[in-house]
Scaffold this active site. Structure first.
Site, mmCIF file in Angstrom:
data_model
loop_
_atom_site.group_PDB
_atom_site.id
_atom_site.type_symbol
_atom_site.label_atom_id
_atom_site.label_comp_id
_atom_site.label_asym_id
_atom_site.label_seq_id
_atom_site.Cartn_x
_atom_site.Cartn_y
_atom_site.Cartn_z
ATOM 1 N N GLU A 35 53.553 50.068 8.809
ATOM 2 C CA GLU A 35 53.897 51.223 7.959
ATOM 3 C C GLU A 35 55.224 51.710 8.321
ATOM 4 O OE1 GLU A 35 51.913 55.892 7.554
ATOM 5 O OE2 GLU A 35 50.720 54.016 8.157
ATOM 6 N N LYS A 213 44.361 60.381 12.503
ATOM 7 C CA LYS A 213 44.824 58.847 12.133
ATOM 8 C C LYS A 213 46.478 58.962 12.346
ATOM 9 C CE LYS A 213 46.842 56.177 8.861
ATOM 10 N NZ LYS A 213 48.154 56.036 8.542
ATOM 11 N N ASP A 229 42.649 45.267 22.418
ATOM 12 C CA ASP A 229 41.586 45.756 21.162
ATOM 13 C C ASP A 229 41.897 46.862 20.410
ATOM 14 O OD1 ASP A 229 39.179 46.173 19.784
ATOM 15 O OD2 ASP A 229 38.177 45.210 21.408
ATOM 16 N N HIS A 327 59.210 59.591 4.800
ATOM 17 C CA HIS A 327 58.261 58.328 4.718
ATOM 18 C C HIS A 327 58.688 57.311 3.576
ATOM 19 C CE1 HIS A 327 54.528 55.927 5.029
ATOM 20 N NE2 HIS A 327 54.464 56.005 3.952
#
Length: 381
Positions: A35, A213, A229, A327
């Site tokens: 991202e 998030k 993990d 972004h």
């Protein structure tokens, strides 16, 4: 060698976040993510903390839980008492499964009992508390849970069904804090907008999910880069966010009178430096060398600091220009490739898109088409 039926790999870029000082130590932080803007945002946010001492992190310990579910019990509370009576024997049996861990100072240290009212009946769930030291510890605690299951059946007369670790590692909590020095240059209106943006994540689960998030954008990228993990960390973080009965922010922000913002993050981070891909994957080994972390505690502190920086950067962007401006500008390289730009054209496409101030796919596609038409005309001559 890591998984089965392998047909290939999907490489993920690794960028390096800069400007981080964690527990008085300068750190370069490799982040594996697809991202755009994640690495840049974390690096920019860390700038605001550097002169005020950077990030300070603390660790509650490297304890994991294994759950052993006992069913078909006539008297679950009486069974609970029996298991507590035999606590020492249970722990000894668990520790026989991993003498190396015990010799290093780890191993099973305690048990907890929980009677849970299920759909069909009340069941007794025994929690084995295991100090896994510098390992994430899934294999160690799962082995202990399976080994002691027959003994627990014998003691209680019940039947064991589940015997596996919990990814809600609430005895492995990491906290990181930092002072973001006057990020809005005394602009009280933007500071107020920042507070509004943060406050919504404390009460509204729809906002909190996106808020967290963004935190995990940073955390998961370091977890992945170090061969840990990612799914376990994500599951534990989101479960912890709902520990009070409603899903809310993993961070806390307070505003001082001089415009500084005090930030803190608290979440479980079951990460390690030994076992799994952390030692077998050459890239993960190289990443831990770059981080120069000596143990799981230092690694967890770095990861939590990245999560706090990432969250601050996101709320700051939302309080000012919005998330898309920065972004999309960084995402434009991907859009240019999607629109058919050749490798040698991409920088030119980005330059034109920046001049126009438009970074949508449609606008970038038009730029690519113009460049291609121009190329055709020139070749025609």
């Amino acid at each position: 060698r890591l998984i089965e039926n392998v047909i290939g790999t999907i490489p993920i870029p690794i960028g390096v976040a800069t400007n981080f000082k964690v527990n008085n130590r300068d750190v370069l932080i490799p982040m594996a993510t697809e991202e755009p803007s994640v690495v840049a945002a974390a690096s920019h946010a860390a700038k605001y903390t550097y002169e005020s001492g950077g990030f300070k992190a603390s660790y509650s310990g490297s304890y994991m839980r294994a759950q052993v579910q006992l069913t078909e019990l006539k008297n679950p509370y009486f069974a609970m008492a029996k298991l507590y009576e035999k606590k020492r024997d249970i722990l000894e049996l668990c520790n026989q499964q991993d003498p190396t861990l015990v010799s290093l100072g780890g191993g099973a240290t305690d048990i907890e009992m929980h009677v849970i009212g299920g759909e069909h009946e009340k069941v007794l769930v025994a929690h084995l508390i295991v100090n896994t030291l510098d390992a994430m510890g899934a294999n160690a605690v799962n082995t202990m849970a399976e080994a002691c299951a027959p003994f627990l059946e014998e003691l209680t007369g019940g039947k064991v069904v589940l015997r596996i670790l919990s990814n809600l590692a609430d005895k492995r909590i990491v906290r990181a804090s930092a002072i973001f020095e006057d990020p809005f240059n005394g602009d009280k209106d933007i500071l107020k907008r920042f507070k509004y943006g943060y406050d919504l994540a404390t009460k509204d689960p729809y906002r909190a999910a996106t808020h967290n998030k963004g935190i995990m954008n940073g955390i998961t990228s370091v977890v992945l880069a170090t061969g840990n993990d990612t799914r376990a960390i994500e599951a534990g973080a989101h479960a912890y966010a709902a520990k009070n009965g409603h899903y809310q922010s993993l961070t806390k922000f307070e505003v001082s009178g001089n415009g500084d913002i005090y930030g803190m993050i608290e979440l479980p981070l079951a990460v390690g430096l030994v076992g799994g891909a952390t030692q077998s994957h050459p890239v993960a080994k190289a990443v831990t060398k770059i981080l120069k972390v000596r143990n799981a505690e230092e690694l967890a502190g770095v990861i939590a600091s990245v999560g706090l920086a990432q969250n601050f950067a996101a709320i700051r962007a939302l309080a000012t220009d919005g998330i898309q401006k920065g972004h999309m500008k960084l995402h434009a390289r991907n859009l240019a490739a999607m629109a058919g730009a050749k490798e040698h054209q991409i920088d030119q496409v980005i330059e034109r898109a920046t001049n126009e101030g438009k970074f949508t796919f449609d606008s970038i596609k038009k730029i690519v088409e113009k460049l291609n038409k121009k190329g055709v005309r020139e070749n025609g001559r």
